[in-house]
Motif scaffolding. Structure first.
Motif, short mmCIF file in Angstrom:
data_model
loop_
_atom_site.label_atom_id
_atom_site.label_comp_id
_atom_site.label_asym_id
_atom_site.label_seq_id
_atom_site.Cartn_x
_atom_site.Cartn_y
_atom_site.Cartn_z
N MET B 314 0.84 -1.21 0.00
CA MET B 314 0.00 0.00 0.00
C MET B 314 0.87 1.25 0.00
SD MET B 314 -2.71 1.44 2.85
CE MET B 314 -1.42 2.03 3.97
N GLY B 317 2.44 1.74 -3.26
CA GLY B 317 1.45 2.26 -4.19
C GLY B 317 1.18 3.74 -3.97
N MET B 318 1.05 4.14 -2.71
CA MET B 318 0.80 5.55 -2.41
C MET B 318 1.99 6.41 -2.82
SD MET B 318 -1.06 5.21 1.34
CE MET B 318 -1.75 6.87 1.49
N LYS B 319 3.19 5.92 -2.55
CA LYS B 319 4.40 6.69 -2.89
C LYS B 319 4.52 6.86 -4.39
CE LYS B 319 8.21 8.81 -2.12
NZ LYS B 319 8.24 10.08 -1.38
N ASN B 321 2.04 6.80 -6.48
CA ASN B 321 0.78 7.34 -7.01
C ASN B 321 0.08 6.31 -7.90
OD1 ASN B 321 -1.22 9.26 -7.20
ND2 ASN B 321 -0.24 10.39 -8.87
N LEU B 322 0.06 5.06 -7.46
CA LEU B 322 -0.62 4.00 -8.19
C LEU B 322 -2.08 3.96 -7.74
CD1 LEU B 322 2.08 1.19 -7.81
CD2 LEU B 322 1.96 3.00 -9.53
N ARG B 323 -3.00 4.07 -8.68
CA ARG B 323 -4.41 4.14 -8.34
C ARG B 323 -5.26 3.09 -9.05
NH1 ARG B 323 -6.01 10.05 -7.25
NH2 ARG B 323 -4.11 10.93 -6.39
N ARG B 324 -4.84 2.73 -10.24
CA ARG B 324 -5.61 1.74 -11.01
C ARG B 324 -5.39 0.35 -10.44
NH1 ARG B 324 -6.21 2.86 -16.88
NH2 ARG B 324 -5.69 0.65 -17.04
N ASP B 325 -6.35 -0.54 -10.68
CA ASP B 325 -6.20 -1.90 -10.17
C ASP B 325 -5.00 -2.62 -10.78
OD1 ASP B 325 -9.07 -1.18 -9.46
OD2 ASP B 325 -8.86 -3.13 -8.51
N LEU B 328 -2.03 -1.51 -8.83
CA LEU B 328 -1.96 -2.12 -7.50
C LEU B 328 -1.41 -3.54 -7.61
CD1 LEU B 328 -5.37 -0.86 -6.11
CD2 LEU B 328 -3.14 -0.29 -5.18
N GLY B 367 -6.68 -5.31 -5.04
CA GLY B 367 -6.60 -3.93 -4.55
C GLY B 367 -7.16 -3.80 -3.14
#
Lengths: 397, 397
Positions: B314, B317-319, B321-325, B328, B367
């Motif tokens: 997580m 992903g946040m670092k 900037n991953l947002r799409r499935d 992830l 996700g």
């Protein structure tokens, strides 16, 4: 506004004490306070902190309660905005139901004060505002909700939006919202002149989403400062995100920060790990009011988050590289009293005379409470017990 | 190396399937596989993922099991290093006990493969190495532990350390560690020549902690590249952190990344929100082997973290900037198979012939599993059940 005696708590991680709330306010903090017929809760030695303050979120757009939203959205900002309007229509998303779900989830995590930005656009008109206002009405004694009428899809680029924002203010929204005057509306003068005019007409404040980075964000902030001076709105205009304050150019950012101090511009962050962000310690040192929020979560924008402001204190700490216990206490202050001050609430603090908003958290120290963010034992809003063991007493729809 | 049949799982979030493990390896994935006398577990429709891989941590230094450590450490790197040696002495910290505690906590979170850096210094000598090696011996069938002999307090600045690292390798450490050749040892040539010489003598690989940012880090990487070529150690030298790869200068960083590809230099990140970090997608696109780890946690360095590599996915992903499935899923791959590949394990994957390391996670999709990182239902290492409902079956000391 109720009475309550909380026994055997450790206020802000200090020595054991009782906390007596009368008429929704903290009347006494001390040892062996008399119960005198008021309800009593035993904190069991847990740490008591003020109610958590979520100073930046979007109650109307989470997809809580729906199956997982598979995100296949394109990379541009406008892709995300256009996609969101489409999903809202396709789902028939009810802003009242969604804002009830999110608010009560946040209450379970100990949040007692929320500033929410509510989408106002020419597709859906004022329906989201009406839904969130109904939630606010139903949760009056549970959580305080402040509403920003927010032009998520643009103000100048979608004619008719300004009139809707104007009507929102007449209906009872608390602040006028703005969004990336350059990047979104491609007309910073038009955008800022419009929102300042609406705010002045209604005698309300402003909260501007500013994602624009570096020199572009600095330009938009400068144009905002000019209008704060011209309208005499010192202390009435907040900037959310303000990524440009995290830019590497020290001289540029210090000039902006000094002006935030001079014009009393509160800064509200969500501390996203992927972006440059305003430095907590730097803004505090400059005397800038500084709050934090969870931003939108589990929505069409992105999957992360859950509404927990104690977890946000951890993310704020990680983003600002805070490691010492005194630094962690600072992060927690931003997520409680500091955020409230940024929202003009002066007595949101664990002190005699302060608002009776108390959260009992798990952990040996404040630092442990933040790092583990375990389920909250008890949440109290103005003397009313609103959540136990991580769950709001009122059931979510 | 055991047999096990897991029924009704969803491999990597796909369709329902059974997974049969024979002699510790995945023998079949399909519908209605016959049990034939092997133990059976019903996944109840949960998602199955490969064992989580913590490719960068410090098993010897967490303070798990101790009261909260009040951090009042000074701001410089050397303050933290000197403080840590002092605390170890004051506490009489036992690296075997601490590494058992951390390893078993990680196993509860689903980690089945760990690369740990173990402090080797002239104060404590080889005692931490001995302790972690004992943990590795005791947990052979529970979690695979790879050990880097790591000069945390410097190599050149503390004479005698190189000899200790040399002895560590003879004792059974797997890799030679390095640390900030410029910033820590003030002698990049001396530092790098020493660790390459030890590695070559023992025929082992290298993993260098490189916190140095921007041009300084680029210089240290360049000096490392020169020695990889000179010693013919392509594919044998990893760089941890590598913050310089996240610097804004695209040309500089692309040159470094291209050389990582050419010389097969794996990069291991812990994705700290406060620092510039290598971009997951950029390194993947360049074909660089890329893994992730939890780093040290709950130690004298800082309070954050818990050993959970699903939470790290997580944060990664946040670092990034991953947002799409699909993005992830990429973050999860880095925290499982990708990390194993970076550690030269080629069959750590949920596929026939792959190692029988399986974790059952909660969530409708991959996700959701990452974002909520709820307690793991079941953890299997080479066909052996090692944890249930978030707890390792073996009790922590």
């Amino acid at each position: 506004m109720s009475d309550l005696l909380i026994k055997n708590a450790r206020p802000i991680g200090g020595e054991l004490a009782d906390i007596r709330i009368e008429n929704g306010r903290i009347a006494a903090i001390g040892s062996s306070l008399a119960a005198e017929g008021v309800p009593v809760e035993d904190a069991g030695g847990r740490i008591a902190i003020p109610g958590l303050v979520d100073a930046h979120t979007h109650l109307d757009k989470s997809l809580l309660g729906y199956p997982w939203y598979k995100n296949e959205v394109g990379p541009r900002l406008i892709d995300k905005i256009d996609n969101e309007r489409k999903v809202k229509r396709d789902y028939g998303l009810d802003a009242h139901v969604q804002s009830m779900r999110q608010s009560l989830q946040s209450v379970g995590y100990g949040t007692t004060l929320i500033r929410t930005h509510v989408d106002i656009d020419t597709d859906q008109g004022l329906i989201a505002l009406e839904g969130v206002m109904e939630t606010r009405r139903q949760l009056t004694r549970v959580v305080e909700i402040e509403i920003v009428a927010f032009p998520q899809s643009g103000l100048i680029r979608r004619p008719g939006t300004a009139e809707l924002i104007d009507r929102s203010m007449a209906m009872g929204a608390d602040l006028v919202g703005g969004l990336d005057p350059c990047g979104m509306d491609r007309d910073p003068k038009g955008h800022l002149d419009t929102i300042f005019a609406i705010a002045e007409k209604h005698g309300k404040g402003i909260d501007i989403h500013l994602h624009e980075g570096g020199e572009l964000g600095a330009f938009s902030m400068d144009m905002t400062f000019e209008r704060i001076r011209a309208h005499g709105m010192q202390g009435k205009v907040a900037v959310s995100h303000a990524f440009c304050l995290g830019a590497p150019d020290w001289n540029m950012t210090q000039g902006l920060i000094d002006t935030c101090t001079e014009l009393d511009v509160p800064i509200l962050t969500t501390a996203p790990p992927s972006r440059e962000v305003p430095s907590l310690k730097r803004l505090r040192a400059a005397g800038v009011r500084f709050g934090a929020g969870v931003d939108g979560f589990r929505d069409t924008w992105g999957p992360y988050g859950n509404g927990d402001m104690l977890e946000r204190a951890m993310l704020l700490g990680m983003k600002n590289n805070l490691r010492r216990d005194d630094e962690l206490a600072l992060a927690l202050d931003v997520c409680t009293t500091g955020g409230a001050v940024a929202m003009d609430r002066t007595r949101h603090a664990l002190e005699v005379g302060g608002r009776g908003d108390i959260v009992l958290v798990e952990g040996e120290t404040l630092g442990e409470a933040i790092v583990t963010h375990a389920p909250r034992k008890l949440v109290v809003t103005a003397g009313n017990i609103v959540a136990r063991d991580g769950k709001s007493l009122r059931e979510r729809p």
